[in-house]
Structure formats: C-alpha cells, structure tokens
Design a protein around this motif. Structure first.
Motif, mmCIF file in Angstrom:
data_model
loop_
_atom_site.group_PDB
_atom_site.id
_atom_site.type_symbol
_atom_site.label_atom_id
_atom_site.label_comp_id
_atom_site.label_asym_id
_atom_site.label_seq_id
_atom_site.Cartn_x
_atom_site.Cartn_y
_atom_site.Cartn_z
ATOM 1 N N SER A 162 -13.869 -12.055 8.035
ATOM 2 C CA SER A 162 -15.164 -11.385 7.902
ATOM 3 C C SER A 162 -16.325 -12.360 8.019
ATOM 4 N N GLY A 163 -16.054 -13.595 8.431
ATOM 5 C CA GLY A 163 -17.099 -14.582 8.641
ATOM 6 C C GLY A 163 -16.643 -15.976 8.252
ATOM 7 N N LYS A 164 -17.256 -16.986 8.831
ATOM 8 C CA LYS A 164 -16.887 -18.378 8.543
ATOM 9 C C LYS A 164 -17.129 -18.705 7.077
ATOM 10 N N THR A 166 -15.819 -17.360 4.456
ATOM 11 C CA THR A 166 -15.566 -16.297 3.491
ATOM 12 C C THR A 166 -14.177 -16.464 2.896
ATOM 13 N N TYR A 188 -15.851 -12.517 12.392
ATOM 14 C CA TYR A 188 -16.599 -11.271 12.610
ATOM 15 C C TYR A 188 -17.722 -11.199 11.578
ATOM 16 N N ARG A 189 -18.588 -10.233 11.731
ATOM 17 C CA ARG A 189 -19.670 -10.047 10.765
ATOM 18 C C ARG A 189 -19.341 -8.963 9.748
ATOM 19 N N GLY A 190 -18.121 -8.569 9.693
ATOM 20 C CA GLY A 190 -17.700 -7.564 8.729
ATOM 21 C C GLY A 190 -16.237 -7.241 8.914
ATOM 22 N N GLU A 327 -22.920 -20.648 8.828
ATOM 23 C CA GLU A 327 -23.557 -20.250 10.081
ATOM 24 C C GLU A 327 -25.073 -20.304 9.940
#
Length: 327
Positions: A162-164, A166, A188-190, A327
């Motif tokens: 769900s993102g770097k 996380t 991804y962003r979610g 990011e």
C-alpha cells in the motif's frame, strides 16, 4: 557553616517534596474533571479510527467525562502525533497511534518530535496479524513454493504494497530477509487497487490485513499462504503461520497504542491504563476488535514502552536493509 543549616535545608526540601506529592495526588484523585481529547492521526472510518472510537466511548463511560475523537490525518500520521507531543501533559490530550509511529523514524530524517522521548506510552491497545496472499489461480500453493520460484528467478516475481515504508511493505521485506530471496516491489497508493492487480495477475504476492483479505479468500479469489504472527488467526484457523510454513523466526504484526505527551503524571498514566484494560475486557469492545482483525491487549505502560522501542528498532533495521525512503 553552622551544622544546623544543612539539616534545616533538608527539612525544608523534604516538606516541599511532600507538599508537591500531596498536590499531585490530589490532582490525580480529581482526574478527569473535564472532557478528554483523543487525537487519531488517521482518517475517519479507518481501522485505527474505529478502534479509537470504541476505546474513547468506553473510557468516557467509565471515567465520567466525555472522551472525544479528533482526527488529524495525513502525512503518515506525523501532524497528529506532533499535535499530541506539543500538548500539556495533564491527561486531557491523549492519542491513538499505530504501526507507522514505529516506521516513521526510519523513513523521515527530520521528524518534528522524538518518537520515544516526546511521548508517554500508556498501553498497547491491540495487535493484529497480517496474511501473505497470492491470487486464487496462482501456481504457488505454499510459502515454500513461492520461495523456490523466487530463488529460481531472482527479481522475476513481484509483490505489491500500500506504499513504500508501510507496514504491508515491511512485512514483505521481512519475508525476503528471512528467506534470502529477491522480488520486485510494486508500491500502490492504497490497498484496493493493489488487490485488484493481485487478483488479475499483474503482481504475484502481497501482505494484507486480515479484514481486507478475508472476503476475497472466502470467495476463492485470493489464497492465504501464511499468517505473520507466531499464533494462527482465529478467522483463518487452517492457515499456518509463516514460521510453521518454514520461514524461520518470522513474526510481524500491526498494533495500536494509547499514548500521552512526555511528562504525563504516573498517577494519570496508571488511571488511564487501568480503565482501558477494563474497556477492552467488555464483550462490545471485543466484538469491534474482532471485526477489525485485532486482538485486545491492554498492556501496562512499561510493556507498552518496551514494545514501541522494540518496534522502532525492528523497523529501522528493515528500512535500512531495503534502502527504503519516504516518497
């Protein structure tokens, strides 16, 4: 100097200390005398938010004063945590933080607070396992199948997150570290888009929270290969832990904790911790936690402090090994 002077000074200091303790104890006896604000550095409707609202309602009922939730979401929870660390340490501003409190020190070089020194840990509210999944039509039926394929083709298998940085990303990085394999990370962003691509075969593996993954697992669209904690999940009793599946020493879990600003009086800290424990023991709270995939804990402040320090250390190691930056 006359010998009675030091003795007189000592008596005055002792009397002053006793008076301070009496005043502090008196203040704690009256706590709370007004509403309490609970900061949640996450958006309304998120898992942390639902857990926080359950705890806030229970605390309010038990302590005789409203405990209202104030969401301060965004930027990996940093603004909300900053708001907490700059509040007066009087017990009227507390916060629910989650796993990104432990990952942020490794991802951001200049946090506006110290993640250990600027807080008073009160209690680990709950923990939650994650699950490693592949698509329903994947040829990988076990964790060892995936490991063997990754070793045969380094970097040829991709995993999503769900993102770097996380917790879903770090759970996968720990898997790579423990097995010695290399895979391609696709951030991804979610979660929703990532799951769609996973089920569609664009990526081959991902780690997910159990509430997110369970409907797709039951529908056969995803297959669970392993649970991230040392104990199996109640909702997926037939899925082995990753340690059982041959990934030695694997143990990683999501968590939420109740904290206050640095300098929170011990009597207030203990009062909050005690009441939280009683709230978590109620059937209604356990029902909400179970629906969110969380296991109620209600630890002591000392255990919470050690757990948060340990999680920060673990995250720092994983982030450094994988060369992850925000990011």
């Amino acid at each position: 100097m006359h010998p009675t002077v030091p003795r007189a000074a000592a008596r005055i200091a002792a009397a002053f200390a006793l008076a301070c303790c009496t005043l502090s104890s008196h203040a704690a006896d009256k706590y709370p005398s007004k509403p309490i604000k609970m900061i949640v550095p996450h958006s309304p409707g998120s898992t942390a938010d639902m857990v926080a609202r359950t705890v806030a309602e229970g605390l309010g009922n038990r302590m005789g004063q409203p405990v209202y939730v104030e969401n301060n979401a965004g930027a990996a929870g940093i603004p909300g945590t900053r708001q907490l660390t700059t509040a007066a340490p009087d017990g009227y501003t507390i916060a629910i933080v989650s796993s990104n409190h432990a990952t942020n020190p490794g991802l951001y070089k200049h946090l506006p607070y110290d993640s250990i020194k600027d807080i008073t840990p009160i209690s680990i509210i709950g923990t939650s396992p994650m699950v490693m999944v592949v698509s329903g039509d994947s040829s990988y039926k076990t964790a060892q199948d995936l490991v063997a394929a990754a070793k045969a083709k380094p970097g040829g298998i991709s995993f999503g997150s769900s993102g770097k940085g996380t917790i879903l990303h770090l759970a996968a990085e720990m898997f790579l570290d423990k097995t010695g394999v290399k895979m391609l990370h696709v951030p991804y962003r979610g979660v929703n888009t990532m799951m769609t691509d996973l089920m569609g075969g664009q990526i081959q593996m991902a780690f997910l929270g159990i509430p997110s993954a369970l409907p797709q697992i039951k529908a056969g669209k995803l297959v669970a290969l392993g649970i991230t904690t040392t104990h199996r999940a109640e909702s997926l009793p037939n899925v082995p832990t990753l340690a059982e599946a041959g990934v030695k020493d694997y143990n990683y879990e999501a968590w939420v904790a109740l904290i206050g600003p640095a300098g929170l009086p011990p009597a207030v800290t203990e009062r909050l911790q005690g009441e939280v424990g009683k709230v978590l023991a109620t059937p209604s709270a356990r029902e909400v936690f179970s629906a969110q995939g969380f296991v109620p804990v209600g630890s002591t402040p000392a255990v919470a402090s050690q757990a948060i320090k340990s999680e920060i250390s673990k995250s720092l190691v994983l982030i450094k090994r994988a060369s992850i930056s925000a990011e």
